[in-house]
Design an enzyme around this catalytic site. Structure first.
Site, mmCIF file in Angstrom:
data_model
loop_
_atom_site.group_PDB
_atom_site.id
_atom_site.type_symbol
_atom_site.label_atom_id
_atom_site.label_comp_id
_atom_site.label_asym_id
_atom_site.label_seq_id
_atom_site.Cartn_x
_atom_site.Cartn_y
_atom_site.Cartn_z
ATOM 1 C CD GLU A 319 -8.316 2.045 -1.557
ATOM 2 O OE1 GLU A 319 -8.540 0.879 -1.191
ATOM 3 O OE2 GLU A 319 -7.177 2.555 -1.519
ATOM 4 C CD GLU A 320 -3.976 3.402 -0.932
ATOM 5 O OE1 GLU A 320 -4.189 2.686 0.069
ATOM 6 O OE2 GLU A 320 -3.511 2.953 -1.983
ATOM 7 C CG HIS A 417 0.357 0.493 0.881
ATOM 8 N ND1 HIS A 417 -0.519 0.175 1.908
ATOM 9 C CD2 HIS A 417 -0.423 0.713 -0.219
ATOM 10 C CE1 HIS A 417 -1.765 0.190 1.450
ATOM 11 N NE2 HIS A 417 -1.724 0.515 0.153
#
Length: 471
Positions: A319-320, A417
């Site tokens: 996803e990232e 993050h």
């Protein structure tokens, strides 16, 4: 033959057990789920024993194997890996400093998918902007300089004041800066707290546009540069980074099911993403969503509940920095999406659940409000229009109703993050409430007749934002 006659106490226990078996399934899910620490135990293993899980890394593949084994241990049906090719970006090392007007070290991280600097680094003057339009307005004055995007975000900020209003700068800022001749791009970390922590995240280049290095700097360093510039000083910074993009590698979505009893071909998807950035251990983003999903499935299975439709857990890969897992799922199951009756994603951490966001056809939000009513005892019953998640967004074009499990996001972007995204930020009871809410909603959607009305997504899409961004 001597007959066994239970005592009054034992007889009462027998009645209680029989009564529990006949009780409303949602009530059973709530009562059992709130007492379980299963989600926390799963997250602890994923975070502490496996660690950060960037696409292309050995740790991500370990996490996929572990999650498949865990779903098998929990008794799920048709547990499998659905293979996906994903990007392989390597961070390497990065450093930076303010050279003038006064030397200062900077705390920074390369942005995901960025190319590195030349071996000798990049040293240049800084020009400050707060929007993509500001960059365009720089024209030739940006040539040979490093563009700093400096825009503050706020906890629970709506519209332009939150993460969703700034993420486009991180994603598209390097390409925009390169178009006006800049040699580097820096962005103030998308942070709601100033802890001198740099926050990484995904960026993207454009075909035919130079690939300039892109980094995130801590809010404090962005503010220091701002003060120098506001005082009329010329600011010069030096950046060095060795990140690089390698050829794609094989990964997988991890899938497990509770097969439907009446309409097994109709599906409710629930999930989160298994990959994480390579800083921290991905506890909040999105180990929590994976643990919530897995525990929701275990909870339903452990109670012996048999939904009419299939409930399918999908732990998405990548996803990232690519969204390949979500896209691959929609492509692999394209022929089945007409029978996907709903998809729920959890990708906003593991703090106290608030309820759900809903993107569905006419009347869908009102229906989900009724389904969420049993979650009122732990205040997870607030249902709002508009919801989903990046990984399930690829199913929207097929009309699959989209739900997002909503958490209290007050402190989510404090550590998002960063190196601080670790297990100690997650409360076990908060996680249990999330898993309970997910299980209760998935169970009800799998038994809902008629199902939610199909979703018709908006026709326009903001192409400057990462694909599928919803917050």
């Amino acid at each position: 033959m001597k007959l066994f006659v239970p005592t009054l106490a034992l007889a009462g226990l027998v009645v209680a057990v029989i009564g529990a078996a006949d009780a409303d399934p949602v009530q059973r899910i709530v009562e059992t789920g709130l007492r379980s620490d299963g989600a926390y135990r799963k997250l602890a293993w994923l975070s502490d024993r496996i660690g950060p899980r960037l696409s292309g890394s050995e740790n991500l593949e370990k996490a996929i194997v572990w999650s498949l084994d865990e779903m098998k241990r929990d008794g799920l049906d048709n547990v499998r890996a659905e293979r996906v090719m994903v990007p392989h970006w390597v961070r390497g090392e990065a450093s930076g400093r303010i050279v003038s007007p006064v030397p200062h070290p900077m705390a920074l991280l390369a942005l995901g998918m960025s190319d590195g600097t030349p071996p000798q680094g990049t040293t240049a003057e800084v020009v400050e902007v707060s929007s993509l339009d500001d960059v365009k307005a720089l024209g030739d004055t940006a040539k040979g300089k490093i563009v700093l995007f400096n825009k503050r975000i706020y906890p629970n900020g709506a519209d332009d004041r939150g993460y969703g209003g700034v993420v486009a700068l991180r994603y598209s800022g390097a390409a925009a800066a390169a178009k006006v001749g800049a040699v580097g791009m820096m962005i103030r970390s998308l942070a709601t707290a100033d802890f001198r922590l740099p926050h990484t995240g995904a960026m993207a280049y454009e075909d035919g546009v130079p690939h300039i290095p892109a980094v995130a700097v801590s809010p404090e360093d962005a503010e220091l540069i701002h003060r120098f510039l506001a005082a009329g000083d010329t600011v010069t910074v030096a950046l060095t980074s060795s990140c690089k993009n390698l050829p794609d590698v094989e990964s997988a979505n991890a899938v497990g099911e509770i097969r439907g009893s009446d309409a097994p071909g109709e599906v409710v998807v629930i999930g989160g993403h298994l990959d994480s950035w390579d800083v921290g251990t991905g506890a909040q983003d999105d180990g929590a969503g994976c643990a919530i999903t897995m525990e929701a499935m275990r909870l339903i299975r452990s109670l012996g509940l048999k939904p009419k439709r299939t409930i399918r857990a999908v732990l998405f890969t990548n996803e990232e920095n690519g969204l390949r897992g979500g896209k691959a799922y929609a492509e692999t199951h394209a022929a089945e999406l007409a029978k996907h009756v709903a998809a729920i994603e959890s990708d906003s951490g593991g703090a106290r659940p608030l309820g759900f966001g809903v993107s569905a056809g006419a009347g869908g939000t009102e229906v989900v409000k009724k389904l969420a009513a049993p979650l009122a005892p732990f205040a997870a019953d607030d249902v709002q229009e508009g919801g989903g998640g990046a990984d399930i967004s690829s199913m929207a074009t097929a009309g699959v109703p989209q739900l997002g499990l909503r958490q209290d996001g007050t402190h989510y972007f404090d550590i998002h993050h960063t190196m601080a995204d670790t297990l100690d930020k997650v409360d076990a009871h908060d996680l249990a409430m999330n898993a309970t809410a997910m299980a209760a909603m998935a169970w009800q959607l799998a038994n809902l007749d008629p199902p939610l009305a199909r979703y018709v997504p908006p026709k326009t899409e903001d192409t400057t934002k990462p694909p599928g961004i919803r917050r």
